[in-house]
Write a protein that holds these residues in place. Structure first.
Motif, PDB file in Angstrom:
ATOM      1  N   ASP A   1      -6.025   1.496   6.220  1.00  0.00           N
ATOM      2  CA  ASP A   1      -6.417   2.825   6.675  1.00  0.00           C
ATOM      3  C   ASP A   1      -5.287   3.398   7.519  1.00  0.00           C
ATOM      4  O   ASP A   1      -4.905   2.825   8.533  1.00  0.00           O
ATOM      5  N   ASP A   2      -4.750   4.556   7.098  1.00  0.00           N
ATOM      6  CA  ASP A   2      -3.626   5.143   7.835  1.00  0.00           C
ATOM      7  C   ASP A   2      -4.069   5.996   9.017  1.00  0.00           C
ATOM      8  O   ASP A   2      -3.252   6.512   9.771  1.00  0.00           O
TER       9      ASP A   2
ATOM     10  N   ALA B   1      -0.124   1.369   8.493  1.00  0.00           N
ATOM     11  CA  ALA B   1      -1.568   1.495   8.276  1.00  0.00           C
ATOM     12  C   ALA B   1      -2.286   0.269   8.834  1.00  0.00           C
ATOM     13  O   ALA B   1      -1.795  -0.851   8.744  1.00  0.00           O
TER      14      ALA B   1
ATOM     15  N   MET C   1       2.572   3.395   2.715  1.00  0.00           N
ATOM     16  CA  MET C   1       1.649   3.622   3.829  1.00  0.00           C
ATOM     17  C   MET C   1       2.120   2.776   5.010  1.00  0.00           C
ATOM     18  O   MET C   1       1.542   1.738   5.329  1.00  0.00           O
TER      19      MET C   1
ATOM     20  N   GLY D   1      -7.092   9.826   7.134  1.00  0.00           N
ATOM     21  CA  GLY D   1      -8.014  10.131   6.053  1.00  0.00           C
ATOM     22  C   GLY D   1      -7.743   9.398   4.758  1.00  0.00           C
ATOM     23  O   GLY D   1      -8.454   9.581   3.781  1.00  0.00           O
ATOM     24  N   HIS D   2      -6.718   8.577   4.725  1.00  0.00           N
ATOM     25  CA  HIS D   2      -6.418   7.791   3.519  1.00  0.00           C
ATOM     26  C   HIS D   2      -6.832   6.348   3.762  1.00  0.00           C
ATOM     27  O   HIS D   2      -6.355   5.710   4.685  1.00  0.00           O
ATOM     28  N   GLU D   3      -7.719   5.864   2.910  1.00  0.00           N
ATOM     29  CA  GLU D   3      -8.165   4.482   3.007  1.00  0.00           C
ATOM     30  C   GLU D   3      -8.078   3.861   1.614  1.00  0.00           C
ATOM     31  O   GLU D   3      -8.554   4.441   0.644  1.00  0.00           O
ATOM     32  N   VAL D   4      -7.459   2.708   1.536  1.00  0.00           N
ATOM     33  CA  VAL D   4      -7.331   2.007   0.265  1.00  0.00           C
ATOM     34  C   VAL D   4      -8.074   0.686   0.386  1.00  0.00           C
ATOM     35  O   VAL D   4      -7.870  -0.068   1.341  1.00  0.00           O
TER      36      VAL D   4
ATOM     37  N   TYR E   1       1.003   5.785  -1.030  1.00  0.00           N
ATOM     38  CA  TYR E   1       0.324   7.029  -1.396  1.00  0.00           C
ATOM     39  C   TYR E   1       0.564   7.291  -2.876  1.00  0.00           C
ATOM     40  O   TYR E   1       1.415   6.675  -3.513  1.00  0.00           O
ATOM     41  N   ALA E   2      -0.155   8.253  -3.428  1.00  0.00           N
ATOM     42  CA  ALA E   2      -0.075   8.554  -4.857  1.00  0.00           C
ATOM     43  C   ALA E   2       1.333   8.945  -5.293  1.00  0.00           C
ATOM     44  O   ALA E   2       1.728   8.692  -6.425  1.00  0.00           O
TER      45      ALA E   2
ATOM     46  N   PHE F   1       0.851  -1.177   0.000  1.00  0.00           N
ATOM     47  CA  PHE F   1       0.000   0.000   0.000  1.00  0.00           C
ATOM     48  C   PHE F   1       0.891   1.232   0.000  1.00  0.00           C
ATOM     49  O   PHE F   1       1.865   1.314   0.751  1.00  0.00           O
TER      50      PHE F   1
END
Length: 142
Positions: A85-86, A47, A44, A89-92, A38-39, A36
């Motif tokens: 989920d980190d 997480a 991550m 606010g970032h959830e993949v 980030y863009a 996982f």
């Protein structure tokens, strides 16, 4: 008294060994490993991860390592949902399809070899080994 002490010295290492720990490597385990990130490509790390079936049944919970990686071993083929989920606010959400072999089937492809071919291979092997043995014995005599 000395005998009692000697007996205790012999028993104590055995008892202490019973409380040890170890590991075993599991053969032929099909692991699903995901990374996982980030863009921008940053992992991550740390997480929270939840693995469920698509029906929502919990399978495993954990967290990604410092490289954003997480692995699990599914207990059956099918579709799985892995959510990372980190907490910032970032959830993949990753839907993972795990193939499998139907019960009673084997994933190995059987290879049939004729008994005649096996017999010829055995005779050839014996001839080659006998030739090597004669060569080595002749060389040793010389």
């Amino acid at each position: 008294m000395k005998r009692l002490l000697a007996a205790a010295c012999l028993i104590v290492p055995v008892v202490a060994g019973a409380h040890g720990a170890g590991f075993e490597r599991l053969p032929d385990v099909d692991t699903v490993a995901l990374r996982f990130a980030y863009a921008v490509g940053e992992p991550m790390a740390g997480a929270r991860v939840v693995v469920t079936t698509l029906a929502g049944q919990d399978h495993q919970r954990g967290q990604t390592d410092r490289d954003g990686q997480f692995a699990f071993v599914p207990d059956r083929p099918g579709d799985w949902m892995v959510v990372a989920d980190d907490g910032l606010g970032h959830e993949v959400r990753a839907e993972v399809e795990v193939g499998g072999v139907a019960e009673g089937e084997s994933s190995a492809t059987p290879v049939a070899v004729s008994p005649r071919v096996l017999l010829y291979a055995l005779i050839g092997s014996l001839a080659v080994n006998a030739g090597l043995l004669s060569f080595l014995l002749a060389r040793r005599r010389a």
